[in-house]
Write a protein that holds these residues in place. Structure first.
Motif, PDB file in Angstrom:
ATOM      1  N   ARG A 116      81.805   6.844  11.246  1.00 10.71           N
ATOM      2  CA  ARG A 116      80.897   7.353  10.492  1.00 10.71           C
ATOM      3  C   ARG A 116      80.116   8.452  11.390  1.00 10.71           C
ATOM      4  O   ARG A 116      79.487   7.719  12.387  1.00 10.71           O
ATOM      5  CB  ARG A 116      80.249   6.661   9.581  1.00 10.71           C
ATOM      6  CG  ARG A 116      79.266   7.400   8.742  1.00 10.71           C
ATOM      7  CD  ARG A 116      78.471   6.335   7.603  1.00 10.71           C
ATOM      8  NE  ARG A 116      79.255   5.701   6.846  1.00 10.71           N
ATOM      9  CZ  ARG A 116      79.569   6.257   5.709  1.00 10.71           C
ATOM     10  NH1 ARG A 116      79.044   7.530   5.191  1.00 10.71           N
ATOM     11  NH2 ARG A 116      80.347   5.639   4.816  1.00 10.71           N
ATOM     12  N   THR A 117      79.971   9.778  10.893  1.00  6.80           N
ATOM     13  CA  THR A 117      79.170  10.546  11.945  1.00  6.80           C
ATOM     14  C   THR A 117      77.780  10.147  11.681  1.00  6.80           C
ATOM     15  O   THR A 117      77.310   9.436  10.700  1.00  6.80           O
ATOM     16  CB  THR A 117      79.319  12.107  11.288  1.00  6.80           C
ATOM     17  OG1 THR A 117      79.215  12.191  10.039  1.00  6.80           O
ATOM     18  CG2 THR A 117      80.644  12.699  12.011  1.00  6.80           C
ATOM     19  N   ASP A 118      76.867  10.582  12.686  1.00  5.24           N
ATOM     20  CA  ASP A 118      75.625  10.262  12.534  1.00  5.24           C
ATOM     21  C   ASP A 118      74.887  11.039  11.533  1.00  5.24           C
ATOM     22  O   ASP A 118      75.253  12.000  11.092  1.00  5.24           O
ATOM     23  CB  ASP A 118      74.969  10.650  13.962  1.00  5.24           C
ATOM     24  CG  ASP A 118      73.844   9.634  14.483  1.00  5.24           C
ATOM     25  OD1 ASP A 118      73.129   9.478  13.521  1.00  5.24           O
ATOM     26  OD2 ASP A 118      73.600   9.511  15.492  1.00  5.24           O
ATOM     27  N   TYR A 119      73.508  10.707  11.380  1.00  5.68           N
ATOM     28  CA  TYR A 119      72.539  11.442  10.431  1.00  5.68           C
ATOM     29  C   TYR A 119      72.297  12.792  11.184  1.00  5.68           C
ATOM     30  O   TYR A 119      72.232  12.983  12.135  1.00  5.68           O
ATOM     31  CB  TYR A 119      71.271  10.889  10.363  1.00  5.68           C
ATOM     32  CG  TYR A 119      71.280   9.242   9.817  1.00  5.68           C
ATOM     33  CD1 TYR A 119      72.478   8.935   8.683  1.00  5.68           C
ATOM     34  CD2 TYR A 119      70.589   8.095  10.210  1.00  5.68           C
ATOM     35  CE1 TYR A 119      72.663   7.395   8.399  1.00  5.68           C
ATOM     36  CE2 TYR A 119      70.790   6.843   9.882  1.00  5.68           C
ATOM     37  CZ  TYR A 119      71.652   6.661   9.012  1.00  5.68           C
ATOM     38  OH  TYR A 119      71.716   5.430   8.547  1.00  5.68           O
ATOM     39  N   GLY A 120      72.272  13.593  10.146  1.00  7.89           N
ATOM     40  CA  GLY A 120      72.075  15.195  10.555  1.00  7.89           C
ATOM     41  C   GLY A 120      70.821  15.680  10.127  1.00  7.89           C
ATOM     42  O   GLY A 120      69.797  15.007   9.890  1.00  7.89           O
ATOM     43  N   ARG A 121      70.510  16.909  10.042  1.00  5.86           N
ATOM     44  CA  ARG A 121      69.436  17.710   9.790  1.00  5.86           C
ATOM     45  C   ARG A 121      69.168  17.822   8.371  1.00  5.86           C
ATOM     46  O   ARG A 121      70.332  18.411   7.510  1.00  5.86           O
ATOM     47  CB  ARG A 121      69.330  19.052  10.418  1.00  5.86           C
ATOM     48  CG  ARG A 121      68.117  19.957  10.091  1.00  5.86           C
ATOM     49  CD  ARG A 121      68.090  21.069  10.990  1.00  5.86           C
ATOM     50  NE  ARG A 121      67.917  20.611  12.208  1.00  5.86           N
ATOM     51  CZ  ARG A 121      67.779  21.659  13.191  1.00  5.86           C
ATOM     52  NH1 ARG A 121      67.815  23.002  13.078  1.00  5.86           N
ATOM     53  NH2 ARG A 121      67.700  21.250  14.687  1.00  5.86           N
ATOM     54  N   PRO A 122      68.245  17.327   7.813  1.00  3.29           N
ATOM     55  CA  PRO A 122      68.367  17.512   6.133  1.00  3.29           C
ATOM     56  C   PRO A 122      67.880  18.773   5.778  1.00  3.29           C
ATOM     57  O   PRO A 122      67.284  19.686   6.447  1.00  3.29           O
ATOM     58  CB  PRO A 122      67.072  16.662   5.711  1.00  3.29           C
ATOM     59  CG  PRO A 122      66.203  16.364   6.901  1.00  3.29           C
ATOM     60  CD  PRO A 122      67.143  16.593   8.033  1.00  3.29           C
ATOM     61  N   SER A 123      68.291  19.212   4.375  1.00  7.97           N
ATOM     62  CA  SER A 123      67.967  20.309   3.879  1.00  7.97           C
ATOM     63  C   SER A 123      66.393  20.411   3.395  1.00  7.97           C
ATOM     64  O   SER A 123      65.696  19.380   3.644  1.00  7.97           O
ATOM     65  CB  SER A 123      68.466  20.833   2.769  1.00  7.97           C
ATOM     66  OG  SER A 123      68.582  19.767   1.726  1.00  7.97           O
ATOM     67  N   ALA A 124      65.701  21.177   3.103  1.00  8.50           N
ATOM     68  CA  ALA A 124      64.226  21.736   2.893  1.00  8.50           C
ATOM     69  C   ALA A 124      64.104  20.785   1.648  1.00  8.50           C
ATOM     70  O   ALA A 124      64.902  20.630   0.677  1.00  8.50           O
ATOM     71  CB  ALA A 124      63.990  23.119   2.665  1.00  8.50           C
ATOM     72  N   PRO A 125      62.844  20.197   1.705  1.00  8.11           N
ATOM     73  CA  PRO A 125      62.242  19.600   0.348  1.00  8.11           C
ATOM     74  C   PRO A 125      62.228  20.489  -0.754  1.00  8.11           C
ATOM     75  O   PRO A 125      62.202  21.727  -0.684  1.00  8.11           O
ATOM     76  CB  PRO A 125      60.850  19.278   0.712  1.00  8.11           C
ATOM     77  CG  PRO A 125      60.783  19.218   2.155  1.00  8.11           C
ATOM     78  CD  PRO A 125      61.755  20.232   2.533  1.00  8.11           C
ATOM     79  N   GLN A 126      62.506  19.914  -1.978  1.00  2.00           N
ATOM     80  CA  GLN A 126      62.612  20.699  -3.263  1.00  2.00           C
ATOM     81  C   GLN A 126      61.522  20.930  -4.090  1.00  2.00           C
ATOM     82  O   GLN A 126      60.340  20.047  -3.948  1.00  2.00           O
ATOM     83  CB  GLN A 126      63.633  20.183  -4.074  1.00  2.00           C
ATOM     84  CG  GLN A 126      65.237  19.991  -3.459  1.00  2.00           C
ATOM     85  CD  GLN A 126      66.086  19.471  -4.535  1.00  2.00           C
ATOM     86  OE1 GLN A 126      66.906  20.210  -5.234  1.00  2.00           O
ATOM     87  NE2 GLN A 126      66.238  17.953  -4.458  1.00  2.00           N
ATOM     88  N   ASN A 127      61.475  21.952  -4.972  1.00  2.00           N
ATOM     89  CA  ASN A 127      60.427  22.139  -5.933  1.00  2.00           C
ATOM     90  C   ASN A 127      58.990  21.888  -5.550  1.00  2.00           C
ATOM     91  O   ASN A 127      58.070  21.227  -5.825  1.00  2.00           O
ATOM     92  CB  ASN A 127      60.519  21.065  -7.086  1.00  2.00           C
ATOM     93  CG  ASN A 127      62.014  21.392  -7.821  1.00  2.00           C
ATOM     94  OD1 ASN A 127      62.515  22.326  -7.421  1.00  2.00           O
ATOM     95  ND2 ASN A 127      62.301  20.363  -8.578  1.00  2.00           N
ATOM     96  N   PRO A 143      62.514  15.074  -2.986  1.00  2.00           N
ATOM     97  CA  PRO A 143      63.223  14.796  -1.844  1.00  2.00           C
ATOM     98  C   PRO A 143      64.338  16.130  -1.534  1.00  2.00           C
ATOM     99  O   PRO A 143      64.711  16.885  -2.352  1.00  2.00           O
ATOM    100  CB  PRO A 143      63.883  13.628  -1.852  1.00  2.00           C
ATOM    101  CG  PRO A 143      62.929  12.717  -2.998  1.00  2.00           C
ATOM    102  CD  PRO A 143      62.469  14.159  -3.852  1.00  2.00           C
ATOM    103  N   PRO A 144      64.979  16.317  -0.214  1.00  2.00           N
ATOM    104  CA  PRO A 144      65.835  17.307  -0.120  1.00  2.00           C
ATOM    105  C   PRO A 144      67.149  17.092  -1.078  1.00  2.00           C
ATOM    106  O   PRO A 144      67.586  15.777  -1.141  1.00  2.00           O
ATOM    107  CB  PRO A 144      66.090  17.334   1.317  1.00  2.00           C
ATOM    108  CG  PRO A 144      65.169  16.385   1.840  1.00  2.00           C
ATOM    109  CD  PRO A 144      64.236  15.615   1.080  1.00  2.00           C
ATOM    110  N   LEU A 145      67.820  17.999  -1.216  1.00  2.00           N
ATOM    111  CA  LEU A 145      69.037  17.803  -2.081  1.00  2.00           C
ATOM    112  C   LEU A 145      70.146  17.264  -1.108  1.00  2.00           C
ATOM    113  O   LEU A 145      71.061  16.420  -1.480  1.00  2.00           O
ATOM    114  CB  LEU A 145      69.534  19.344  -2.612  1.00  2.00           C
ATOM    115  CG  LEU A 145      70.810  19.407  -3.497  1.00  2.00           C
ATOM    116  CD1 LEU A 145      70.648  18.340  -4.584  1.00  2.00           C
ATOM    117  CD2 LEU A 145      71.038  20.804  -3.590  1.00  2.00           C
ATOM    118  N   LYS A 146      70.202  17.567   0.235  1.00  2.00           N
ATOM    119  CA  LYS A 146      70.968  17.130   0.928  1.00  2.00           C
ATOM    120  C   LYS A 146      70.324  16.471   2.206  1.00  2.00           C
ATOM    121  O   LYS A 146      70.020  17.105   3.246  1.00  2.00           O
ATOM    122  CB  LYS A 146      71.970  18.301   1.758  1.00  2.00           C
ATOM    123  CG  LYS A 146      72.850  18.997   0.579  1.00  2.00           C
ATOM    124  CD  LYS A 146      73.695  20.076   1.164  1.00  2.00           C
ATOM    125  CE  LYS A 146      74.408  20.823   0.319  1.00  2.00           C
ATOM    126  NZ  LYS A 146      75.305  21.938   0.901  1.00  2.00           N
TER     127      LYS A 146
END
Length: 203
Positions: A116-127, A143-146
């Motif tokens: 399993r690949t490591d955690y990555g960079r999250p997308s921007a917070p929403q709304n 929270p971020p969508l991704k």
């Protein structure tokens, strides 16, 4: 006088060795690698150790076991340690399970591993919204969508100045301490942050 003839039989025996796969993992087999864990957010470096696979004829390949990616990666052997090699696999998705199979010439043996690949960079917070209440500005978000892994914390900058960098991951609002001065404009920059499995911040 009877002569006797000496007959000599010469027997040639060819000894062949089958390649043996001893090791296949995403952790550096060589001791001189400073950080032995080689699983990252978007790439994996797979290490192998084989015996009875003499260079330069020795050849090993790693195949991706997914229907959408039939890529085959050639193992590169170390010049000083010809029985140890690695394969670099890139362009992967973070926090995603992958399966790979190692095969080498000179043997029917294969070895399969799941990573399993490591955690990555999250997308921007929403709304993201800002509301004024009793001279105080309060920022709200979702929270971020991704998320690319579990969100560790949020970080807020206002007008390029760091305000707070340790907003808890279960908090979705923040009230600015200073009173708002009517007519002023501000730029809010909110980041979601992850801590990967190697304890590096990714935001």
């Amino acid at each position: 006088m009877q002569q006797r003839q000496l007959i000599i039989f010469v027997l040639f025996i060819t000894v062949t060795y089958a390649t043996q796969i001893n090791y296949f993992d995403a952790q550096a087999y060589a001791q001189f690698i400073p950080d032995p864990i080689t699983i990252f957010a978007n790439s994996i470096q797979l290490w192998i150790n084989v015996t009875d696979c003499p260079p330069p004829s020795c050849e090993c390949k790693v195949k991706a076991n997914v229907t959408s990616d039939n890529d085959i990666y050639t193992v590169e052997f170390l010049p000083t340690k010809p029985n140890i090699g690695f394969a670099n696999i890139s362009d992967l998705q973070s926090n995603t399970l992958y399966s790979y199979t190692l095969s080498c010439v000179g043997t029917d043996q294969t070895m399969t591993r799941n990573f399993r690949t490591d955690y990555g960079r999250p997308s921007a917070p929403q709304n993201i919204t800002v509301k004024l209440d009793s001279k105080r500005l309060t920022l709200f978000w979702l929270p971020p969508l991704k998320p690319a892994g579990p969100i560790h914390n949020y970080k807020l900058n206002i007008d390029l100045q760091l305000i707070i960098d340790n907003i808890p991951n279960n908090q979705f609002s923040y009230t600015v301490i200073e009173d708002y001065i009517y007519g002023q404009k501000h730029v809010f920059f909110l980041q979601a942050c992850n801590i990967d499995r190697q304890k590096h911040s990714d935001k």
